[in-house]
Design a protein around this motif. Structure first.
Motif, PDB file in Angstrom:
ATOM      1  N   LYS A 178     -39.631   4.623   8.645  1.00  0.00           N
ATOM      2  CA  LYS A 178     -38.923   5.221   7.508  1.00  0.00           C
ATOM      3  C   LYS A 178     -38.329   4.167   6.590  1.00  0.00           C
ATOM      4  CE  LYS A 178     -37.572   9.768   9.045  1.00  0.00           C
ATOM      5  NZ  LYS A 178     -37.135  10.828   8.172  1.00  0.00           N
ATOM      6  N   ASN A 179     -37.807   3.104   7.175  1.00  0.00           N
ATOM      7  CA  ASN A 179     -37.213   2.030   6.372  1.00  0.00           C
ATOM      8  C   ASN A 179     -37.950   0.740   6.694  1.00  0.00           C
ATOM      9  OD1 ASN A 179     -34.716   2.718   4.654  1.00  0.00           O
ATOM     10  ND2 ASN A 179     -34.418   3.933   6.499  1.00  0.00           N
ATOM     11  N   SER A 180     -39.253   0.800   6.536  1.00  0.00           N
ATOM     12  CA  SER A 180     -40.094  -0.277   7.030  1.00  0.00           C
ATOM     13  C   SER A 180     -39.812  -1.625   6.352  1.00  0.00           C
ATOM     14  CB  SER A 180     -41.561   0.131   6.931  1.00  0.00           C
ATOM     15  OG  SER A 180     -42.247  -0.608   6.002  1.00  0.00           O
ATOM     16  N   GLU A 181     -39.381  -1.584   5.095  1.00  0.00           N
ATOM     17  CA  GLU A 181     -39.134  -2.874   4.417  1.00  0.00           C
ATOM     18  C   GLU A 181     -37.873  -3.562   4.938  1.00  0.00           C
ATOM     19  OE1 GLU A 181     -40.080  -3.333   0.111  1.00  0.00           O
ATOM     20  OE2 GLU A 181     -40.253  -1.151   0.235  1.00  0.00           O
ATOM     21  N   VAL A 182     -36.814  -2.788   5.168  1.00  0.00           N
ATOM     22  CA  VAL A 182     -35.590  -3.390   5.716  1.00  0.00           C
ATOM     23  C   VAL A 182     -35.875  -3.877   7.130  1.00  0.00           C
ATOM     24  CG1 VAL A 182     -33.146  -3.078   6.198  1.00  0.00           C
ATOM     25  CG2 VAL A 182     -34.186  -1.793   4.349  1.00  0.00           C
ATOM     26  N   SER A 183     -36.584  -3.040   7.882  1.00  0.00           N
ATOM     27  CA  SER A 183     -36.961  -3.396   9.242  1.00  0.00           C
ATOM     28  C   SER A 183     -37.754  -4.711   9.259  1.00  0.00           C
ATOM     29  CB  SER A 183     -37.792  -2.247   9.839  1.00  0.00           C
ATOM     30  OG  SER A 183     -38.467  -2.650  10.998  1.00  0.00           O
ATOM     31  N   SER A 184     -38.691  -4.842   8.331  1.00  0.00           N
ATOM     32  CA  SER A 184     -39.506  -6.060   8.257  1.00  0.00           C
ATOM     33  C   SER A 184     -38.662  -7.280   7.898  1.00  0.00           C
ATOM     34  CB  SER A 184     -40.617  -5.913   7.206  1.00  0.00           C
ATOM     35  OG  SER A 184     -41.474  -4.855   7.550  1.00  0.00           O
ATOM     36  N   ALA A 185     -37.672  -7.074   7.030  1.00  0.00           N
ATOM     37  CA  ALA A 185     -36.799  -8.196   6.645  1.00  0.00           C
ATOM     38  C   ALA A 185     -35.997  -8.677   7.857  1.00  0.00           C
ATOM     39  CB  ALA A 185     -35.859  -7.768   5.514  1.00  0.00           C
ATOM     40  N   MET A 186     -35.584  -7.732   8.697  1.00  0.00           N
ATOM     41  CA  MET A 186     -34.860  -8.098   9.911  1.00  0.00           C
ATOM     42  C   MET A 186     -35.795  -8.817  10.885  1.00  0.00           C
ATOM     43  SD  MET A 186     -32.759  -4.492  10.144  1.00  0.00           S
ATOM     44  CE  MET A 186     -32.036  -4.629  11.774  1.00  0.00           C
ATOM     45  N   SER A 246     -30.822   0.850  12.170  1.00  0.00           N
ATOM     46  CA  SER A 246     -31.710   0.724  13.329  1.00  0.00           C
ATOM     47  C   SER A 246     -30.981   1.171  14.598  1.00  0.00           C
ATOM     48  CB  SER A 246     -32.166  -0.733  13.485  1.00  0.00           C
ATOM     49  OG  SER A 246     -31.049  -1.550  13.796  1.00  0.00           O
ATOM     50  N   LEU A 247     -29.750   1.682  14.439  1.00  0.00           N
ATOM     51  CA  LEU A 247     -28.922   2.126  15.572  1.00  0.00           C
ATOM     52  C   LEU A 247     -28.657   0.969  16.544  1.00  0.00           C
ATOM     53  CD1 LEU A 247     -30.621   5.604  16.280  1.00  0.00           C
ATOM     54  CD2 LEU A 247     -28.648   5.126  14.813  1.00  0.00           C
ATOM     55  N   CYS A 248     -28.484  -0.237  16.000  1.00  0.00           N
ATOM     56  CA  CYS A 248     -28.278  -1.399  16.876  1.00  0.00           C
ATOM     57  C   CYS A 248     -26.900  -1.387  17.512  1.00  0.00           C
ATOM     58  CB  CYS A 248     -28.505  -2.708  16.121  1.00  0.00           C
ATOM     59  SG  CYS A 248     -27.106  -3.255  15.111  1.00  0.00           S
ATOM     60  N   GLY A 249     -25.944  -0.674  16.883  1.00  0.00           N
ATOM     61  CA  GLY A 249     -24.627  -0.513  17.507  1.00  0.00           C
ATOM     62  C   GLY A 249     -23.627  -1.611  17.206  1.00  0.00           C
ATOM     63  N   ALA A 250     -23.981  -2.589  16.365  1.00  0.00           N
ATOM     64  CA  ALA A 250     -23.026  -3.661  16.040  1.00  0.00           C
ATOM     65  C   ALA A 250     -21.783  -3.088  15.360  1.00  0.00           C
ATOM     66  CB  ALA A 250     -23.694  -4.703  15.146  1.00  0.00           C
ATOM     67  N   CYS A 285     -30.210  -7.560  15.775  1.00  0.00           N
ATOM     68  CA  CYS A 285     -31.281  -6.583  16.016  1.00  0.00           C
ATOM     69  C   CYS A 285     -32.602  -7.097  15.441  1.00  0.00           C
ATOM     70  CB  CYS A 285     -30.895  -5.275  15.338  1.00  0.00           C
ATOM     71  SG  CYS A 285     -32.133  -3.975  15.438  1.00  0.00           S
ATOM     72  N   CYS A 286     -33.705  -6.807  16.131  1.00  0.00           N
ATOM     73  CA  CYS A 286     -35.026  -7.238  15.643  1.00  0.00           C
ATOM     74  C   CYS A 286     -35.537  -6.339  14.530  1.00  0.00           C
ATOM     75  CB  CYS A 286     -36.039  -7.281  16.785  1.00  0.00           C
ATOM     76  SG  CYS A 286     -36.575  -5.634  17.339  1.00  0.00           S
ATOM     77  N   GLY A 287     -34.854  -5.200  14.320  1.00  0.00           N
ATOM     78  CA  GLY A 287     -35.265  -4.306  13.238  1.00  0.00           C
ATOM     79  C   GLY A 287     -36.150  -3.160  13.665  1.00  0.00           C
ATOM     80  N   VAL A 317     -20.935  -6.689   9.809  1.00  0.00           N
ATOM     81  CA  VAL A 317     -21.806  -6.999  10.952  1.00  0.00           C
ATOM     82  C   VAL A 317     -23.157  -6.280  10.878  1.00  0.00           C
ATOM     83  CG1 VAL A 317     -19.863  -7.438  12.510  1.00  0.00           C
ATOM     84  CG2 VAL A 317     -20.878  -5.155  12.439  1.00  0.00           C
ATOM     85  N   CYS A 318     -23.337  -5.436   9.868  1.00  0.00           N
ATOM     86  CA  CYS A 318     -24.553  -4.597   9.845  1.00  0.00           C
ATOM     87  C   CYS A 318     -25.764  -5.380   9.327  1.00  0.00           C
ATOM     88  CB  CYS A 318     -24.325  -3.384   8.951  1.00  0.00           C
ATOM     89  SG  CYS A 318     -25.798  -2.348   8.796  1.00  0.00           S
ATOM     90  N   PRO A 319     -26.848  -5.420  10.107  1.00  0.00           N
ATOM     91  CA  PRO A 319     -28.030  -6.149   9.645  1.00  0.00           C
ATOM     92  C   PRO A 319     -28.732  -5.475   8.466  1.00  0.00           C
ATOM     93  CG  PRO A 319     -28.494  -5.028  11.727  1.00  0.00           C
ATOM     94  CD  PRO A 319     -27.021  -4.857  11.463  1.00  0.00           C
ATOM     95  N   VAL A 320     -28.543  -4.171   8.322  1.00  0.00           N
ATOM     96  CA  VAL A 320     -29.150  -3.475   7.185  1.00  0.00           C
ATOM     97  C   VAL A 320     -28.351  -3.805   5.916  1.00  0.00           C
ATOM     98  CG1 VAL A 320     -29.731  -1.230   6.186  1.00  0.00           C
ATOM     99  CG2 VAL A 320     -30.069  -1.643   8.638  1.00  0.00           C
ATOM    100  N   TYR A 321     -27.033  -3.645   5.994  1.00  0.00           N
ATOM    101  CA  TYR A 321     -26.177  -3.980   4.838  1.00  0.00           C
ATOM    102  C   TYR A 321     -26.390  -5.429   4.410  1.00  0.00           C
ATOM    103  CZ  TYR A 321     -22.161  -4.917   1.921  1.00  0.00           C
ATOM    104  OH  TYR A 321     -21.374  -5.300   0.864  1.00  0.00           O
ATOM    105  N   GLU A 322     -26.486  -6.316   5.388  1.00  0.00           N
ATOM    106  CA  GLU A 322     -26.649  -7.742   5.089  1.00  0.00           C
ATOM    107  C   GLU A 322     -27.871  -7.991   4.203  1.00  0.00           C
ATOM    108  OE1 GLU A 322     -27.030 -10.213   8.619  1.00  0.00           O
ATOM    109  OE2 GLU A 322     -28.069 -11.746   7.455  1.00  0.00           O
ATOM    110  N   ARG A 323     -28.887  -7.149   4.367  1.00  0.00           N
ATOM    111  CA  ARG A 323     -30.126  -7.373   3.614  1.00  0.00           C
ATOM    112  C   ARG A 323     -30.230  -6.563   2.336  1.00  0.00           C
ATOM    113  NH1 ARG A 323     -30.519  -8.548   8.796  1.00  0.00           N
ATOM    114  NH2 ARG A 323     -31.588 -10.487   9.300  1.00  0.00           N
ATOM    115  N   THR A 324     -29.599  -5.381   2.300  1.00  0.00           N
ATOM    116  CA  THR A 324     -29.742  -4.547   1.096  1.00  0.00           C
ATOM    117  C   THR A 324     -28.540  -4.645   0.174  1.00  0.00           C
ATOM    118  OG1 THR A 324     -28.670  -2.599   2.055  1.00  0.00           O
ATOM    119  CG2 THR A 324     -31.040  -2.846   2.422  1.00  0.00           C
ATOM    120  N   GLY A 325     -27.374  -5.007   0.723  1.00  0.00           N
ATOM    121  CA  GLY A 325     -26.157  -4.969  -0.082  1.00  0.00           C
ATOM    122  C   GLY A 325     -25.659  -3.548  -0.255  1.00  0.00           C
TER     123      GLY A 325
END
Lengths: 254, 490
Positions: free
Chosen positions: A189-197, B378-382, A179-181, B334-342
């Motif tokens: 709302k989660n702009s920092e995580v989104s930006s990291a993606m 991000s509701l990417c669905g992975a 995902c591009c984020g 597989v989650c891109p959010v988890y991958e970045r925040t832990g």
């Protein structure tokens, strides 16, 4: 065929060229395109942000605009908005206790296609250069947006169309399925995580050496393009429809 | 469960809460570059392994459908399944204890350990006991609990919290693990290196004495089979097998949703679980026990059946399939959010996509900061694609966002910017005429843009966008207007 164009609100207001390109492609194939004037938006911004009662009039409006019977299929140049029309509208109607709306929404959803889906599955386009006259002599890479890829199951439809454009070179995007984020209001709302993606997506695009990143959703492309632009990198973004509409005679500029 | 519904079932307690809003927690975790590198490496490795072994099965999608159907069927008659299980487990000499919430479960386990006269227990990795905070509770009661799973041991020695349900120390690399062992393990070889085999050997030596001396073990369970009264634990290291067979007393804590109707159902789950969790075709150790076997293994066998908000989650018809989760952790891998925040950013014992729905479903959306969890996607669905029991996590995330927004209606003095945006948007986007009218103002957007036709700074909530992204200047004319003049005007 008589094809109803669902432009989507963001294309209508921010990227009108992409809707014009969609019309061009379909007319080039000899189809008649209509634009139901009542249309506005699929409502996924409201739904995905949790504002369900506020989403209801938006969804009702879409259903009302597209439940007319004077067209064969509807098309939108967006995987995400088509996912919403096909999947979220009936779910919202169910949640808000509107069984009649659910049925009407399902009927509209069944007639609605994402652009590459329509071109490939219904109109039988397998070679854009030959059948559409598409010509785009540039090196591109391609980001498959999440909702098209996962919710609609578009698989390689968009990529195959792009690869069959005359003069084009398509470089594979590393980690393309990530995902591009953007995620709508997630990017606020989660702009920092989104930006990291987004950072990783931008790096991967730049690593391909392509002049631009193509995709099937202008919302994701706006996000990716915004990141590329801010990073000062060369590549831009372009919608699949704009590339397919480009011909030897009328080449779309980068 | 009664036929008469007497209001909302009790919410869950224990370690199920985000302690701060997710964006704030994510901000802190994103700043830890070592963590991000560790997580990226680990999640990508597990992802690739899972894809490889899942690809080997031609009937993978049919297995997912079967897993989902078995779970749905089990949940539809959970009350009957639990009573059937209780009858069969009890008939074979096991003892059942019902716990309404974390506190009750902790008290029951403490009493059972005290009754044995022991002041220490060995533990098999268990999410349920993490959820109720059992180790901390036992420690306060003067009972020492020793984690025997390698990664749980690392986390426990470091006085840290797990950040992943399967790989609790995923946020540590092996050099960090070596340092923890050198610091916290008595009698460790001071020349210990960061080689995985050496680290495993150090842990083995450390744990062996405990396995042989412990009188009581505490475990969780991956499933309970109603028709035979059997419990099962699936693991990789063999520490579980030691705990489940050597001590005299075995106390298992299990959520009520883990019960499956039939013995033969494990056929499906033993294919789904190892492939989805560790990316293995088969896990090394699968232990099954049915009550007590005379003169073989533990002679005092207890099961604490834990509700802790599960009945509450079951009552939510749009969210209840979250209870189908088999704790494989594929969604977080597989989650891109988890991958970045832990995992720590989620606060709860259950991180990642499943945690973002499960925690608020168990506690209620209004509990502490859990209302921020459904937005951590991000509701990417992975996650939905990877889930072996096909839990539609994105749809439940959206449902819970709706619950959050509704829970605040009429309670705020002033509407938020988001409220105003959505209210205005509802008007503008519910009619072609409204949107058309608004689009007449598009040229105004050019005034905000710079000479390069880019908007680089926006106020309010939109500042989140322009913090790292430009926005193009809008066109001077909408498509709608173009269509009117070009197509209909002709």
């Amino acid at each position: 065929m008589r094809i109803a164009l669902f432009a989507t609100c963001i294309v209508d207001a921010m990227y009108p060229e992409t809707a014009k390109s969609t019309v061009k492609i379909l007319e080039r194939l000899g189809h008649e395109v209509i634009f139901p004037a009542g249309q506005a938006c699929c409502g996924q911004m409201h739904i995905n942000s949790g504002y369900m009662p506020e989403a209801l009039p938006v969804v009702e409006n879409h259903v009302k605009a597209f439940e007319r019977s004077d067209y064969d299929v509807a098309v939108a140049p967006s995987g995400s908005c088509v996912s919403s029309v096909k999947h979220q509208h009936p779910v919202l109607a169910k949640r808000l206790g509107k069984p009649e709306l659910k049925e009407r929404a399902e009927a509209v959803g069944a007639k609605t296609y994402e652009l590459s889906q329509l071109l490939t599955d219904v109109l039988g386009i397998t070679n854009a250069a030959e059948q559409l006259g598409s010509y785009f002599p540039h090196t591109i890479t391609y980001h498959p947006s999440c909702h098209g890829m996962r919710t609609l199951g578009l698989e390689d439809r968009q990529l195959n169309l792009l690869k069959s454009v005359g003069g084009i070179t398509v470089e594979e995007l590393p980690e393309a399925d990530q995902c591009c984020g953007f995620g709508g209001t997630f990017s606020l709302k989660n702009s920092e995580v989104s930006s990291a993606m987004l950072d990783d997506k931008v790096k991967n695009i730049c690593s391909t050496g392509a002049s631009l990143c193509a995709g099937g959703d202008v919302s994701c492309l706006m996000h990716i393009g915004g990141g590329l632009s801010r990073s000062g990198q060369r590549p831009g973004t372009m919608h699949l429809a704009d590339i397919l509409a480009s011909t030897r005679e009328m080449e779309v500029a980068l | 469960m009664s036929q008469v519904f007497l209001g909302m079932p009790a919410p869950g307690a224990g370690n199920l809460f985000a302690e701060e809003q997710f964006p704030a927690a994510a901000h802190r975790e994103l700043g830890n570059t070592q963590l991000r590198a560790n997580l990226r490496h680990a999640t990508h490795t597990i992802r690739d392994k899972r894809i490889r072994v899942v690809g080997e099965l031609p009937d993978w999608e049919a297995l997912r459908d079967a897993g989902s159907a078995i779970k749905d069927a089990s949940m539809a008659n959970l009350d009957q399944r639990l009573e059937e299980f209780e009858k069969n487990f009890t008939a074979r000499g096991g003892i059942i204890h019902w716990a309404r919430d974390a506190d009750e479960a902790n008290q029951i386990v403490t009493r059972l350990v005290r009754d044995t006269g022991s002041d220490e227990v060995v533990k098999v990795k268990s999410m349920a006991t993490q959820e109720i905070g059992l180790n901390e509770h036992l420690e306060a009661q003067g009972i020492a609990a020793f984690e025997t799973d390698l990664a749980e041991l690392i986390v426990q020695l470091d006085h840290d919290k797990p950040s992943h349900i399967l790989v609790p120390a995923i946020h540590k690399n092996r050099t960090e693990v070596r340092d923890i062992f050198l610091r916290e393990m008595p009698q460790v070889d001071p020349a210990l290196t960061n080689e995985p085999a050496k680290l495993a050997e150090a842990a083995r030596l450390h744990l062996r004495k405990k396995f042989l001396s412990a009188k009581v073990a505490i475990s969780g369970a991956n499933f309970a089979l109603a028709d035979t009264g059997t419990l099962g634990v699936v693991e990789s290291e063999g520490n579980g097998r030691m705990c489940l067979t050597l001590p005299e007393t075995l106390i298992t804590v299990m959520g009520i949703e883990k019960v499956l109707p039939n013995w033969q159902d494990i056929e499906v789950f033993m294919q789904l679980l190892p492939r989805s969790s560790t990316g293995e075709r088969m896990n090394p150790y699968t232990s099954l026990w049915t009550g007590v076997t005379e003169n073989d293994g533990p002679q005092n066998v207890h099961l604490v059946l834990l509700d802790n908000g599960r009945t509450r989650a079951l009552s939510d018809k749009f969210g209840r399939t979250a209870l189908n989760c088999i704790r494989c952790s594929a969604c977080m891998n597989v989650c891109p959010v988890y991958e970045r925040t832990g995992g720590h950013a989620y606060g709860s014992t259950y991180p990642g996509p499943i945690g973002a729905i499960l925690s608020p479903l168990l506690t209620g959306i209004e509990a502490e900061e859990n209302n921020s969890l459904p937005y951590a996607s991000s509701l990417c669905g992975a996650c939905y694609d990877a889930c072996p029991v096909k839990i539609n996590i994105p749809e439940i995330l959206v449902h819970l966002r709706g619950e959050d927004v509704d829970s605040k209606r009429g309670k705020k003095l002033l509407p938020t910017q988001m409220d105003l945006l959505m209210k205005g948007g509802s008007w503008a986007l519910s009619s072609g005429n409204h949107l058309g009218l608004l689009e007449k103002a598009l040229p105004l957007g050019k005034l905000v843009a710079g000479k390069d036709k880019k908007i680089k700074k926006l106020p309010g909530i939109a500042a989140g966008w322009t913090s790292s992204r430009d926005l193009p200047a809008p066109p001077s004319k909408s498509f709608r207007d173009w269509w009117k003049s070009e197509k209909e005007g002709k």
